[in-house]
Enzyme design. Structure first.
Site, PDB file in Angstrom:
ATOM      1  N   GLU A  60     -21.109 -27.480   0.780  1.00 13.72           N
ATOM      2  CA  GLU A  60     -22.186 -28.353   0.303  1.00 13.72           C
ATOM      3  C   GLU A  60     -22.061 -29.784   0.803  1.00 13.72           C
ATOM      4  O   GLU A  60     -23.042 -30.384   1.240  1.00 13.72           O
ATOM      5  CB  GLU A  60     -22.265 -28.346  -1.236  1.00 13.72           C
ATOM      6  CG  GLU A  60     -22.860 -27.070  -1.827  1.00 13.72           C
ATOM      7  CD  GLU A  60     -21.841 -25.956  -2.004  1.00 13.72           C
ATOM      8  OE1 GLU A  60     -20.633 -26.211  -1.775  1.00 13.72           O
ATOM      9  OE2 GLU A  60     -22.232 -24.838  -2.391  1.00 13.72           O
ATOM     10  N   HIS A 129     -22.506 -23.187 -14.189  1.00 19.36           N
ATOM     11  CA  HIS A 129     -23.822 -22.981 -13.574  1.00 19.36           C
ATOM     12  C   HIS A 129     -24.945 -23.449 -14.499  1.00 19.36           C
ATOM     13  O   HIS A 129     -26.068 -22.969 -14.389  1.00 19.36           O
ATOM     14  CB  HIS A 129     -24.041 -21.499 -13.222  1.00 19.36           C
ATOM     15  CG  HIS A 129     -23.411 -21.095 -11.928  1.00 19.36           C
ATOM     16  ND1 HIS A 129     -22.058 -21.025 -11.748  1.00 19.36           N
ATOM     17  CD2 HIS A 129     -23.965 -20.757 -10.736  1.00 19.36           C
ATOM     18  CE1 HIS A 129     -21.802 -20.632 -10.504  1.00 19.36           C
ATOM     19  NE2 HIS A 129     -22.941 -20.470  -9.870  1.00 19.36           N
TER      20      HIS A 129
END
Lengths: 326, 334
Positions: A60, A129
């Site tokens: 990322e 998450h």
């Protein structure tokens, strides 16, 4: 005006901007061949090819940095980070590179990237998450933060963000991709600053953004029907910069404010909006402003506990009734 | 490929200029004319000069870390504007907003100095991605130190650069220390060029004190990258004479080690070769040095000292674009 789903609106914005400008590319994990975890880039790989619709490795920080570097030369990358939880890893490049190059180069270099990413608590995804990260991005000078609450906003904001010279973070929500809404048939560009009054009212202002706008609207309906309280609902679609004028105007009219956020209250949107109210229109207030926020815990897996951690429309109604002493 | 005599003499001047420029920065820092952090380049001159002599400064895109003054100068940045930046003046190359660690000259394709160790790895890959997408001839050249290779961005970026065959030359200036930690105390594999083999990237390790050797290796590396063969990794073995920054006492290095490296000074080595070849005299060198010192003092320092400070009223300028119509939903809504 057609009614389409949120993901279709995001996809349409990608498609139009990529057709409009060969320098527009999109990149992220599984966005190409697979078409995106939430289908936001469905079909674009076949249409524009692997050079412009780039499936990235799971790196990322560096693929975000790569997009930022490309933007230095006029490329307009739309970077998808599959979940904001992973955006923590990209924070270095977003905050240290994209947001600061214009300033530290004395205006010579700009990073017109768009980073879009869904946050929020969905269905039992667990602590790693379920994060809501808008408060983190809001604190970064040089970065615009917007957060759409409807397919129309999602479409129009992405289009404006692609063309804007500043780096823009678009905070989406995992639960909202299948939400339906009307989107203009003709091309539409949504402002990246300001706020929108989505329901007029005289008694109290409910400030929401992204998913919490919908809780505010549900609460306003109940307050009107069952309790005779007419709530105004303001959609703070721009989180950075926040619309000081819009906030002040509405509170000066209703004299009461409740800020509704899915995130934890600590150093959050609610805290910031309340500070603005204090600074701009304290003496307009008939009651202390309130926050409806998440509980300050890592989001639990257990469904009942998860729901207990996150606010909803009922909590908004309860807060307003408490404010009115009911 | 080797350098012509005139090029060697010009390189000698440029390297000596870089050395004197940095030494004068040291003095200005001690005099408190320069603030913040200051990372100086003496000892490593052959790296920036040798590599960029083989690339095309001002054309190819260059990016580096916070030890960035000399890379900017070699790309063509005006030394007066660089010094004025260090003096935090409005006439500085970044209008006094950047400082020593953030020199930019975008017109000269010098894309900046960055102060997060390893930060430029992906930015360089991104510049290369743009060049590839726009089908351009330029390449990206990224200079970083050995210690940056222990960041995740090194591995993540080299993987993508190799995967997508990006036109980027990564130059590792291996000066053996990450601030005060010697490389063998921080890094399992000391030879940095070996670390990129896992990504299938062509690599070479070269004596970074010999500017002619650096140049020759860089010619091959640049050719490789420009011809579309993908990234190249060049490791240059070098040494910085001073501490990591001005706040570093440099107590962690053996004096014997420092003496050993100072005997292989990149400027003196080139000077002596030119003298041995009969192309330069000691008097020529002394005259050159005097001329450089005079230029730095009478033009560069003078300009920096006499320049105005930025106007505090402009504190919030350059945070965002000014009057960007898309912020309000496009020119139609303007």
């Amino acid at each position: 005006m057609a009614e389409i789903m949120f993901w279709e609106a995001v996809r349409r914005a990608h498609d139009e901007e990529m057709t409009n400008d060969p320098n527009v590319i999109c990149m992220g994990e599984d966005i190409g061949v697979v078409g995106g975890t939430y289908k936001a880039t469905k079909g674009l790989y076949d249409k524009y090819g692997p050079e412009r619709v780039i499936d990235t490795p799971i790196s990322e920080n560096s693929y975000t940095g790569l997009g930022i570097g490309a933007s230095f030369l006029g490329v307009r990358p739309i970077i998808e980070i599959m979940s904001v939880n992973f955006a923590w890893l990209a924070l270095d490049q977003i905050a240290n590179s994209a947001a600061k190059v214009r300033y530290m180069s004395g205006g010579q270099l700009v990073a017109p990237v768009v980073v879009r990413s869904p946050g929020g608590t969905a269905h039992q995804l667990g602590a790693q998450h379920s994060a809501r990260m808008e408060k983190v991005f809001m604190g970064v000078a040089g970065l615009r933060v917007v957060t759409p609450s409807t397919p129309k906003q999602a479409y129009g904001m992405l289009k404006s963000a692609v063309r804007c010279e500043d780096p823009v973070f678009i905070n989406e929500h995992e639960l909202m991709y299948n939400m339906k809404g009307e989107v203009p048939d003709e091309e539409y560009f949504h402002p990246l600053e300001g706020s929108e009054t989505v329901r007029e009212g005289r008694d109290v202002t409910l400030f929401g953004y992204n998913i919490s706008v919908h809780w505010c609207l549900q609460a306003a309906e109940q307050l009107s029907q069952k309790h005779g309280i007419e709530a105004e609902v303001i959609d703070l679609y721009s989180l950075s910069p926040l619309d000081r004028q819009g906030i002040t105007k509405s509170v000066s009219k209703t004299h009461r404010a409740v800020v509704v956020e899915e995130a934890e209250p600590i150093v959050g949107v609610g805290a910031e909006v309340m500070a603005i109210i204090n600074e701009e229109c304290f003496f307009e207030l008939d009651a202390p402003p309130m926050r409806v926020s998440a509980v300050h815990v890592p989001i639990p897996y257990n469904h009942t506990m998860e729901k207990a951690a996150i606010p909803n429309a009922k909590d908004v109604v309860a807060a307003v009734l408490k404010m009115f002493g009911k | 490929m080797s350098l012509k005599i005139d090029d060697k003499k010009r390189l000698l001047r440029e390297m000596l200029f870089s050395r004197r420029f940095e030494e004068r920065c040291y003095e200005a820092y001690v005099e408190r004319k320069i603030g913040g952090f200051l990372h100086l380049y003496p000892g490593q001159e052959a790296c920036a000069h040798g590599v960029l002599e083989a690339a095309r400064p001002g054309f190819d895109y260059v990016i580096t870390s916070y030890r960035d003054h000399v890379h900017a100068l070699k790309c063509g940045a005006d030394p007066k504007a660089v010094m004025a930046e260090l003096f935090a003046k409005e006439t500085g190359i970044c209008k006094g907003r950047g400082g020593s660690m953030h020199i930019f000259d975008v017109d000269k394709h010098f894309m900046g100095g960055y102060a997060l160790v390893g930060g430029p790895f992906p930015l360089a890959a991104g510049i290369a991605k743009a060049l590839q997408l726009q089908k351009r001839e330029e390449i990206a050249v990224c200079f970083l130190g050995d210690a940056a290779n222990n960041q995740g961005t090194f591995h993540e970026s080299l993987n993508m650069a190799a995967l997508w065959n990006l036109p980027v030359l990564y130059v590792c200036e291996n000066n053996l220390y990450g601030i005060g930690t010697r490389i063998d105390r921080s890094t399992a594999v000391v030879d940095q060029y070996k670390r990129v083999s896992g990504y299938g990237i062509a690599a070479e390790q070269i004596d970074g004190q010999d500017v002619e050797a650096v140049y020759a290796a860089a010619v091959k590396a640049v050719k490789h990258v420009r011809s579309g063969k993908g990234p190249f990794f060049l490791e240059l073995m070098t040494y910085r004479y001073r501490g990591h920054s001005m706040s570093d006492s440099n107590a962690y290095r053996e004096k014997a080690e420092e003496r050993r490296w100072s005997k292989r000074d990149p400027i003196i080595m080139l000077r002596d070769r030119l003298i041995e070849a009969g192309k330069l005299t000691r008097e020529d060198y002394k005259a050159l040095d005097d001329e450089i010192l005079e230029e730095i003092e009478n033009e560069i320092i003078k300009f920096a000292e006499e320049s105005p400070e930025p106007d505090v009223a402009e504190l919030e300028k350059y945070v965002f674009a000014e009057n960007d119509p898309w912020v309000n939903g496009g020119p139609a809504n303007g």
